[in-house]
Design an enzyme around this catalytic site. Structure first.
Site, PDB file in Angstrom:
ATOM      1  N   CYS A   1     123.311  44.575 109.312  1.00 13.18           N
ATOM      2  CA  CYS A   1     124.142  43.393 109.513  1.00 13.18           C
ATOM      3  C   CYS A   1     124.063  42.925 110.963  1.00 13.18           C
ATOM      4  CB  CYS A   1     125.567  43.686 109.109  1.00 13.18           C
ATOM      5  SG  CYS A   1     126.154  45.245 109.742  1.00 13.18           S
TER       6      CYS A   1
ATOM      7  N   LYS B   1     133.546  52.170  95.449  1.00  8.75           N
ATOM      8  CA  LYS B   1     132.455  51.667  94.609  1.00  8.75           C
ATOM      9  C   LYS B   1     131.188  51.541  95.449  1.00  8.75           C
ATOM     10  CE  LYS B   1     130.690  47.806  93.488  1.00  8.75           C
ATOM     11  NZ  LYS B   1     129.258  48.227  93.477  1.00  8.75           N
TER      12      LYS B   1
END
Ligand code: NAI
Ligand code: MG
Length: 501
Positions: free
Chosen positions: A308, A199
């Site tokens: 991140c 996804k």
């Protein structure tokens, strides 16, 4: 006379791909969503809709999981030799490389990042990830183990381990490196013989969908990789809770990582998480000043701070604090912010209105607590989601801007006096993804590296990634590692086989 082949320039290919109404890939077929719904994906440089994409939800996830299960249990995939599997992954890498320019443009349109960066970073790293993992397909080995068995005196055994694919894997990825995150996840899944429901992030589904076409072109069998675009709260939640998914691999916010973990508890599926960070970047006074200034700027401003591992807490030894801050601020002021498609652009827009509001909200919070912007400090432009590269001073460990992940081009600079103090400050975070150390003193560099609670420590460099180098977090930055041979453990189960001789 043979007619000359018409060469289609990449931008035409990209425009025609982008303007399509996009379907989802389930069991080797491109299909509409069960509900018939679609959702828009935007160009973050303008805020305009780029295209509409089939919106997956529970029923689509269910169909995709069934296809992945069938491909895992019954399909030709499970009968391929490791070498054949490796060759298919290598083929996919070749196809991606052949279409590099098209993918770089697609990534720039959908995510906003400069095309010139996608060309040299996102794309080559994704290609290399598939090649690296293609090599691993033939090297997933177990051990033979001499055993003693105290209650079976005199008996002899042959004991060995097998590494088997974990099964059907749900992969939920973010928007900051859309294609590269797909490669980080798909590479090890394919190398180990798993099947996948991927996804992509709702902000950036396009490059994953185009990759789906290359996956078919490479000859990877139907149902091995299913791609279901959709929102996190619907499609993502359905995938992480699905009772027939054996493992979920997630990259995104720590907040959603915890939701994934709860959803996974239903069938105790395996979970790997690559989550947020608030990475310290520590500069000592004995450093090569130019290298450290350039490195500190790159650590936070690369990919607009939407990394991140962004070096978002800059700790500088007091003696050189002003010099480093001025140097980083000067670099920030030279960064040309604009549309990613413009060749002169160094930094594009943030990915979405939501992220623009979030980053501006952090800036306001910082200012209200007494922080000062040496450079930047606000959004820019009258359309699109642009923020000026920003250096904040007058900050301290109690401020939200120092504690929380901003995920934008905003660094907080804080002075320190001695190494023990800075290690403890650097480690004062719920996160532990990455860290940087800048010094000419080799003993100090390695001592500090060993004391930092982070999954990656860069010494006199930052943002160095390689498919062979494991990446992941301590503390609330995640579970498990991406890349390197370490990631293979998360896609395999160990089976112990014991035979009496
Ligand atoms: P997010 O964590 O909500 O989204 C990442 C992925 O998770 C997307 O594919 C999304 O559709 C999916 N998702 C969202 N909610 C879900 C749920 N309940 N169940 C299953 N899947 C779900 O991140 P978002 O909202 O895009 O960004 C918010 C913040 O997260 C950023 O400001 C940044 O701090 C952090 N972030 C960290 C990333 C990283 O690389 N570690 C990447 C993206 C965001
Ligand atoms: Mg979210």
């Amino acid at each position: 006379m043979a007619t000359a082949l018409k060469i289609v320039p990449p931008e035409d290919k990209v425009n025609s791909f982008v303007s399509r109404k996009h379907k989802m890939l389930i069991d080797g077929k491109w299909v509409d969503s069960a509900s018939g719904k679609t959702f828009p994906t935007y160009n973050p440089a303008t805020g305009e809709v780029l295209s509409y994409v089939a919106e997956g939800d529970r029923e689509d996830i269910d169909r995709a999981v069934r296809a992945a299960r069938n491909a895992f249990e019954n399909g030709p995939w499970s009968r391929l030799t490791p070498s054949e599997r490796g060759r298919l992954i290598w083929k996919l890498a070749d196809l991606l490389e052949e279409n590099l320019e098209e993918f770089a443009e697609l990534e720039s349109f959908d995510n906003g990042k400069p095309l010139k960066i996608a060309r040299v970073a996102d794309l080559p790293l994704a290609v290399d990830m598939f090649r690296y993992m293609a090599g691993w397909a033939t090297k997933i080995e177990g051990n033979t183990i001499p055993i003693s068995v105290p209650y079976a005196q005199g008996a002899k055994f042959l004991a060995y381990t097998l590494r088997e694919p974990v099964g059907v894997v749900g992969q939920i990825i973010p928007w900051n490196f859309p294609l590269l995150m797909a490669a980080w996840k798909l590479g090890p899944a394919l190398a180990t013989g798993c099947t996948v429901v991927l996804k992509p992030a709702e902000q950036t589904p396009l490059s994953a969908l185009r990759l789906g076409e290359l996956i078919q072109e490479a000859g990877i069998p139907d149902g091995v990789v299913n791609i279901v675009p959709g929102y996190g709260e619907t499609a993502g939640a359905a995938l992480s809770a699905h009772p027939d998914v054996d493992k979920v691999a997630f990259t995104g916010s720590t907040e959603v990582g915890k939701l994934i973990l709860q959803a996974a508890a239903g069938n105790l599926k395996k979970v790997s998480l690559e989550l947020g960070g608030k990475s310290p970047n520590v500069v000592f006074a004995d450093v090569d000043l130019d290298a450290a200034i350039g490195g500190a700027a790159n650590a936070i401003f690369f990919n607009h701070g939407q990394c991140c591992c962004a070096g978002s807490r800059l700790y500088v030894e007091k003696k050189i604090f002003d010099k480093v801050v001025d140097g980083v601020a000067e670099q920030a002021s030279k960064i040309k912010v604009g549309s990613g498609q413009d060749d002169s652009t160094d930094m594009g827009p943030l990915v979405s209105k939501e992220q623009l509001d979030r980053v501006c909200g952090y800036l306001e919070s910082g200012f209200s607590e007494g922080a000062k912007a040496v450079v930047g400090g606000s959004k820019t432009g009258d359309k699109g989601y642009f923020v000026k590269p920003t250096v904040l001073v007058n900050t301290n460990e109690n401020m939200k801007v120092v504690q929380e992940e901003i995920f934008g081009p905003v660094v907080t600079a804080i002075p320190f006096e001695d190494p023990a103090e800075v290690v403890s400050k650097a480690n004062t975070s719920v996160y532990g993804l990455a860290a940087g150390v800048w010094t000419r003193d080799i003993q100090k560099a390695h001592r500090i590296a060993s004391q930092l609670r982070a999954g990656t420590v860069w010494i006199n460099c930052y943002n160095i990634f390689d498919a062979a180098l494991p990446f992941g977090g301590y503390k609330q930055s995640g579970w498990g590692r991406e890349m390197g041979h370490e990631v293979l453990e998360q896609y395999t189960e160990v089976k112990a086989v014991c035979t009496q001789l």
